[in-house]
Motif scaffolding. Structure first.
Motif, PDB file in Angstrom:
ATOM      1  N   ASN A  98     -11.508  26.602  50.191  1.00 34.44           N
ATOM      2  CA  ASN A  98     -11.471  28.064  50.145  1.00 34.44           C
ATOM      3  C   ASN A  98     -11.313  28.575  48.715  1.00 34.44           C
ATOM      4  OD1 ASN A  98     -11.923  28.327  52.872  1.00 34.44           O
ATOM      5  ND2 ASN A  98      -9.769  28.557  53.394  1.00 34.44           N
ATOM      6  N   CYS A 110      -9.130  25.175  56.516  1.00 31.47           N
ATOM      7  CA  CYS A 110     -10.131  24.349  55.841  1.00 31.47           C
ATOM      8  C   CYS A 110      -9.493  23.282  54.960  1.00 31.47           C
ATOM      9  CB  CYS A 110     -11.073  25.206  55.011  1.00 31.47           C
ATOM     10  SG  CYS A 110     -12.596  25.533  55.888  1.00 31.47           S
ATOM     11  N   SER A 162     -16.119  30.035  55.846  1.00 32.13           N
ATOM     12  CA  SER A 162     -15.834  28.601  55.923  1.00 32.13           C
ATOM     13  C   SER A 162     -15.199  28.308  57.269  1.00 32.13           C
ATOM     14  CB  SER A 162     -14.887  28.176  54.788  1.00 32.13           C
ATOM     15  OG  SER A 162     -13.598  28.754  54.954  1.00 32.13           O
ATOM     16  N   ARG A 163     -15.548  27.145  57.829  1.00 30.88           N
ATOM     17  CA  ARG A 163     -14.976  26.689  59.092  1.00 30.88           C
ATOM     18  C   ARG A 163     -14.826  25.179  59.054  1.00 30.88           C
ATOM     19  NH1 ARG A 163     -14.161  31.175  59.219  1.00 30.88           N
ATOM     20  NH2 ARG A 163     -14.759  32.774  60.687  1.00 30.88           N
ATOM     21  N   ARG A 164     -13.691  24.699  59.533  1.00 30.38           N
ATOM     22  CA  ARG A 164     -13.476  23.252  59.645  1.00 30.38           C
ATOM     23  C   ARG A 164     -13.589  22.860  61.103  1.00 30.38           C
ATOM     24  NH1 ARG A 164     -11.869  18.747  57.111  1.00 30.38           N
ATOM     25  NH2 ARG A 164     -11.344  19.761  55.157  1.00 30.38           N
ATOM     26  N   VAL A 178     -16.989  20.333  57.593  1.00 32.60           N
ATOM     27  CA  VAL A 178     -16.792  21.716  57.163  1.00 32.60           C
ATOM     28  C   VAL A 178     -18.152  22.387  57.119  1.00 32.60           C
ATOM     29  CG1 VAL A 178     -16.094  23.202  55.255  1.00 32.60           C
ATOM     30  CG2 VAL A 178     -14.736  21.203  55.822  1.00 32.60           C
TER      31      VAL A 178
END
Length: 165
Positions: free
Chosen positions: A18, A45, A85-87, A92
């Motif tokens: 991030n 993240c 952003s996404r985990r 990711v």
């Protein structure tokens, strides 16, 4: 241009993803007054083993392209550009979405080709280099778009990149 012409050397280390996203946004916003870029960052993240500076450069390129795509559009109905952003476990996903002019269906398959551009001032190397970097980090890059509705570029990265040099 050298990143396209010769093999890329990567310097991978744990990086706060991030923070890389925020830094890319700040660089693009500092280069021009409008439009703003919204952030939708997953607080979970955490870190990712990657070449943070190369990833930041890719994001700056994507955000700069998004700004060109939305030029002259109104942001009355929400942000014109969003970086998210996404985990998902060890993976990711980063996405740059814009509500710009979109990419013609005939052009969508060529956007990552070297020297392909639809912009008068474009070199046609930005997305080709971005693809080389992301794939060199063991990830993937994809695009979806609709004319007059916008474009989304997605980057899929893993915690354990299989780097190519």
């Amino acid at each position: 241009v050298l990143d396209f012409a010769r093999p890329i050397r990567f310097d991978c280390a744990p990086a706060a993803l991030n923070d890389v996203c925020r830094s890319a946004r700040e660089a693009v916003v500092a280069a021009g007054a409008a439009p703003d870029i919204a952030l939708d960052l997953d607080p979970g993240c955490g870190e990712l083993t990657t070449d943070a500076e190369r990833l930041r450069t890719v994001l700056v390129n994507l955000l700069t392209n998004a700004r060109a795509a939305v030029e002259g559009r109104s942001g009355d109905n929400g942000p014109l550009i969003t970086l998210s952003s996404r985990r998902h476990g060890r993976h990711v996903r980063l996405a740059v979405r814009d509500r710009g002019v979109g990419i013609a269906p005939d052009d969508i398959g060529r956007v990552f080709d070297p020297y392909f551009t639809t912009r008068r001032t474009g070199s046609g190397l930005g997305l080709a280099i971005s693809k080389n970097v992301i794939e060199g980090l063991g990830g993937t890059i994809g695009v979806s778009s609709r004319l007059e509705a916008g474009t989304e570029i997605t980057l899929e990265l893993t915690d354990t990149p299989e780097r190519r040099t």
